[in-house]
Design an enzyme around this catalytic site. Structure first.
Site, PDB file in Angstrom:
ATOM      1  N   TYR A 165      60.948  10.179 -14.948  1.00 17.33           N
ATOM      2  CA  TYR A 165      61.837  11.268 -15.370  1.00 17.33           C
ATOM      3  C   TYR A 165      63.134  11.200 -14.585  1.00 17.33           C
ATOM      4  O   TYR A 165      63.197  10.649 -13.488  1.00 17.33           O
ATOM      5  CB  TYR A 165      61.178  12.647 -15.216  1.00 17.33           C
ATOM      6  N   CYS A 166      64.193  11.744 -15.179  1.00 17.54           N
ATOM      7  CA  CYS A 166      65.476  11.874 -14.491  1.00 17.54           C
ATOM      8  C   CYS A 166      66.179  13.099 -15.065  1.00 17.54           C
ATOM      9  O   CYS A 166      65.568  13.881 -15.797  1.00 17.54           O
ATOM     10  CB  CYS A 166      66.327  10.615 -14.628  1.00 17.54           C
ATOM     11  N   THR A 167      67.450  13.288 -14.752  1.00 20.06           N
ATOM     12  CA  THR A 167      68.142  14.527 -15.127  1.00 20.06           C
ATOM     13  C   THR A 167      68.211  14.735 -16.641  1.00 20.06           C
ATOM     14  O   THR A 167      67.829  15.785 -17.146  1.00 20.06           O
ATOM     15  CB  THR A 167      69.585  14.514 -14.566  1.00 20.06           C
TER      16      THR A 167
ATOM     17  N   GLY B  58      67.657  11.804 -18.947  1.00 16.40           N
ATOM     18  CA  GLY B  58      66.943  10.743 -19.642  1.00 16.40           C
ATOM     19  C   GLY B  58      67.601   9.377 -19.577  1.00 16.40           C
ATOM     20  O   GLY B  58      66.947   8.353 -19.742  1.00 16.40           O
TER      21      GLY B  58
ATOM     22  N   ILE C  14      64.967  16.361 -17.359  1.00 16.24           N
ATOM     23  CA  ILE C  14      64.633  17.685 -16.803  1.00 16.24           C
ATOM     24  C   ILE C  14      65.367  18.783 -17.579  1.00 16.24           C
ATOM     25  O   ILE C  14      64.846  19.886 -17.764  1.00 16.24           O
ATOM     26  CB  ILE C  14      65.021  17.752 -15.306  1.00 16.24           C
TER      27      ILE C  14
END
Ligand SMILES: [Zn+2]
Ligand SMILES: [Zn+2]
Length: 345
Positions: free
Chosen positions: A194-196, A198, A223
């Site tokens: 996961y990241c901020t 995508g 997220i």
């Protein structure tokens, strides 16, 4: 074509605005043959719509974080729908809105995510499987699931998925080899990235697949989308704390958990700020008490500097730069975080 006004002037103009704005982000990996040409036309059309924000354009695609006036939002939607590259792109909306940007910057870059990996180390035709936030939430609780935070340490420091592996990376360039190392031996597990928003997981998942990881998943929309869907569907958030963002808001609060500590006194705190000494500009976490005691500075010496009369500051700037350079060698946080926002993805 770019905006040359000062920050003070831009802030004044912003305060006079009589309409609200929405903070929106989107990205797409696709071939853009002439990034400079595309950049110029995008700048023109977005400027007409009074859009602020930061957009990166590269041969490999586009990455945008923007602030769109509500009263031109429909026009914005029809503009992107007429653009062959942006047509049907997934837009992500901020959970906590507010002043995010003051002007429009569209920049041509070599890559939209600068991981510094060679082109033979990944294949964008083989990326991890996208899961919706609801699917992801379910999947990370299953047996043999591993969760990996694909962001730098200062981001996961204030908010992360429970039980996630959070690499101690200061730069994006360090991240992928670090993660591959940490995951070695777990090639058969279900890897959940996961990241901020995508964008970083797209490339990271392609890299891990090339490294032999068999089941790689990514949180679709990152997220930002997870927080939106969590509100919408009401499932329990397994992401706790704050979502760090690369604009003037600094973060969006997702849950009330405060995971980090003031870098000056160690009490619980999770507000990032840049040191008020412009020459320093260090990104750090500061509690309210220390903010008062240090006048928003990262150290007593920066505070002494900002208390000097303006002329003295100008005169001492060279000296101050030297002092900061020497500190780079000794301060844990300073060297890697200076000028951070500019390099952010
Ligand atoms: Zn403190
Ligand atoms: Zn400082």
């Amino acid at each position: 074509m770019y905006n040359k006004k000062s920050r003070e002037q831009l802030l004044k103009e912003y305060q006079k605005e009589t309409f609200l704005r929405k903070t929106v982000s989107f990205y797409k990996y696709c071939t853009i043959k002439n990034p400079q040409e595309y950049r110029d036309s995008l700048y023109q059309s977005f400027e007409q719509l009074n859009i602020f924000g930061r957009i990166y354009v590269a041969n490999e695609g586009i990455n945008a974080q923007i602030s769109v006036p509500e009263n031109t939002f429909e026009l914005f939607l029809s503009t992107i729908n007429q653009d062959p590259i942006l047509q049907a792109i997934q837009l992500k909306f901020a959970v906590e809105d507010g002043l995010s940007f003051l002007k429009l910057k569209v920049i041509v870059k070599k890559e939209i995510v600068a991981y510094g990996i060679k082109s033979h180390e990944y294949d964008m035709n083989h990326t991890g499987k996208h899961l919706t936030p609801v699917e992801y939430n379910q999947s990370i609780q299953e047996k043999d699931s591993v969760i990996v935070d694909m962001r730098n340490y200062y981001e996961s420091e204030v908010g992360r998925f429970q039980n996630a592996i959070t690499p101690d990376a200061h730069f994006s360039k360090e991240l992928l080899p670090m993660v591959a190392n940490q995951l070695a031996g777990q090639e058969d597990k279900k890897i959940h990235l996961y990241c901020t928003g995508g964008i970083r997981c797209e490339k990271a998942s392609a890299y891990l697949i090339q490294k032999g990881f068999k089941e790689v998943y990514q949180l679709g929309g990152g997220i930002i989308q997870y927080a939106q869907d969590q509100k919408k569907y009401g499932f329990k958030s397994q992401f706790i704390g704050k979502n760090f963002v690369f604009d003037d808001r600094m973060s969006e609060r997702i849950t009330e958990h405060v995971l980090a500590h003031c870098h000056q006194c160690g009490t619980k705190a999770d507000s990032h700020k840049n040191c008020a000494n412009q020459t320093c500009h260090l990104l750090f976490i500061q509690c309210e008490n220390c903010a008062q005691n240090y006048q928003d500075c990262c150290s007593k010496s920066c505070q002494e500097f900002v208390c000097l009369p303006k002329e003295e500051q100008l005169k001492n700037r060279e000296f101050e730069n030297k002092r900061l350079t020497s500190l780079k060698l000794s301060t844990k946080f300073r060297p890697k975080l200076k000028g951070l926002q500019k390099n952010a993805v």
